[in-house]
Design a protein around this motif. Structure first.
Motif, PDB file in Angstrom:
ATOM      1  N   HIS A   7       0.843  -1.187   0.000  1.00 26.97           N
ATOM      2  CA  HIS A   7       0.000   0.000   0.000  1.00 26.97           C
ATOM      3  C   HIS A   7       0.884   1.245   0.000  1.00 26.97           C
ATOM      4  O   HIS A   7       1.870   1.312   0.740  1.00 26.97           O
ATOM      5  N   CYS A   8       0.527   2.207  -0.818  1.00 27.27           N
ATOM      6  CA  CYS A   8       1.232   3.484  -0.867  1.00 27.27           C
ATOM      7  C   CYS A   8       1.207   4.096   0.536  1.00 27.27           C
ATOM      8  O   CYS A   8       0.150   4.175   1.160  1.00 27.27           O
ATOM      9  N   PRO A   9       2.350   4.531   1.069  1.00 28.10           N
ATOM     10  CA  PRO A   9       2.373   5.094   2.416  1.00 28.10           C
ATOM     11  C   PRO A   9       1.594   6.408   2.535  1.00 28.10           C
ATOM     12  O   PRO A   9       1.218   6.804   3.634  1.00 28.10           O
ATOM     13  N   THR A  10       1.324   7.072   1.431  1.00 30.80           N
ATOM     14  CA  THR A  10       0.631   8.357   1.471  1.00 30.80           C
ATOM     15  C   THR A  10      -0.880   8.193   1.352  1.00 30.80           C
ATOM     16  O   THR A  10      -1.630   8.670   2.198  1.00 30.80           O
ATOM     17  N   SER A  26       2.408   7.125  -7.048  1.00 32.76           N
ATOM     18  CA  SER A  26       2.607   8.185  -8.039  1.00 32.76           C
ATOM     19  C   SER A  26       3.680   9.157  -7.551  1.00 32.76           C
ATOM     20  O   SER A  26       4.058   9.161  -6.371  1.00 32.76           O
ATOM     21  N   ASP A  27       4.149   9.993  -8.458  1.00 26.65           N
ATOM     22  CA  ASP A  27       5.122  11.016  -8.096  1.00 26.65           C
ATOM     23  C   ASP A  27       4.504  12.009  -7.113  1.00 26.65           C
ATOM     24  O   ASP A  27       5.178  12.509  -6.221  1.00 26.65           O
ATOM     25  N   ARG A  28       3.209  12.281  -7.276  1.00 30.97           N
ATOM     26  CA  ARG A  28       2.508  13.196  -6.366  1.00 30.97           C
ATOM     27  C   ARG A  28       2.601  12.701  -4.914  1.00 30.97           C
ATOM     28  O   ARG A  28       2.926  13.466  -4.005  1.00 30.97           O
ATOM     29  N   CYS A  29       2.324  11.409  -4.694  1.00 30.28           N
ATOM     30  CA  CYS A  29       2.397  10.853  -3.339  1.00 30.28           C
ATOM     31  C   CYS A  29       3.833  10.882  -2.808  1.00 30.28           C
ATOM     32  O   CYS A  29       4.065  11.130  -1.624  1.00 30.28           O
ATOM     33  N   LEU A  34       7.730  13.483   0.918  1.00 31.83           N
ATOM     34  CA  LEU A  34       8.953  14.261   1.100  1.00 31.83           C
ATOM     35  C   LEU A  34       8.654  15.562   1.849  1.00 31.83           C
ATOM     36  O   LEU A  34       9.397  15.961   2.745  1.00 31.83           O
ATOM     37  N   GLY A  35       7.549  16.198   1.510  1.00 30.53           N
ATOM     38  CA  GLY A  35       7.156  17.422   2.195  1.00 30.53           C
ATOM     39  C   GLY A  35       6.891  17.203   3.675  1.00 30.53           C
ATOM     40  O   GLY A  35       7.213  18.053   4.511  1.00 30.53           O
ATOM     41  N   LYS A  36       6.327  16.060   4.016  1.00 26.26           N
ATOM     42  CA  LYS A  36       6.080  15.748   5.433  1.00 26.26           C
ATOM     43  C   LYS A  36       7.392  15.581   6.191  1.00 26.26           C
ATOM     44  O   LYS A  36       7.518  16.011   7.339  1.00 26.26           O
ATOM     45  N   TRP A  37       8.377  14.943   5.551  1.00 26.84           N
ATOM     46  CA  TRP A  37       9.698  14.820   6.189  1.00 26.84           C
ATOM     47  C   TRP A  37      10.330  16.198   6.358  1.00 26.84           C
ATOM     48  O   TRP A  37      10.856  16.530   7.420  1.00 26.84           O
ATOM     49  N   ALA A  38      10.262  17.023   5.307  1.00 26.45           N
ATOM     50  CA  ALA A  38      10.910  18.339   5.339  1.00 26.45           C
ATOM     51  C   ALA A  38      10.272  19.259   6.366  1.00 26.45           C
ATOM     52  O   ALA A  38      10.952  20.078   6.978  1.00 26.45           O
ATOM     53  N   SER A  39       8.971  19.137   6.578  1.00 28.24           N
ATOM     54  CA  SER A  39       8.284  20.023   7.526  1.00 28.24           C
ATOM     55  C   SER A  39       8.358  19.530   8.963  1.00 28.24           C
ATOM     56  O   SER A  39       7.935  20.215   9.885  1.00 28.24           O
TER      57      SER A  39
END
Length: 67
Positions: A7-10, A26-29, A34-39
């Motif tokens: 299952h996609c983690p997102t 997908s690239d979107r997910c 990545l945004g969640k890690w960065a924030s």
């Protein structure tokens, strides 16, 4: 050889290992993750067992508190 479905983690959509964005669907997910890690939404909470790394962290904290 069979492709195992995960299952996609997102978004939790089913994704197989032959997907070019694996383990994401997908690239979107991938970018959302990545945004969640960065924030800072994700944090690694396992304890640090490396004594050298612990010493370095303590030293850095002491330097920070002195300034």
């Amino acid at each position: 050889m069979s492709n195992k479905a995960l299952h996609c983690p997102t978004c939790k959509k089913t994704v197989t290992a032959d997907n070019p964005d694996f383990p994401f669907c997908s690239d979107r997910c991938r970018i959302i993750d990545l945004g969640k890690w960065a924030s800072g939404d994700y944090k690694i909470t396992s304890p640090i067992h490396d004594p050298d790394l612990l010493e370095d962290l303590v030293r850095e904290q002491n330097r920070s508190s002195e300034t």
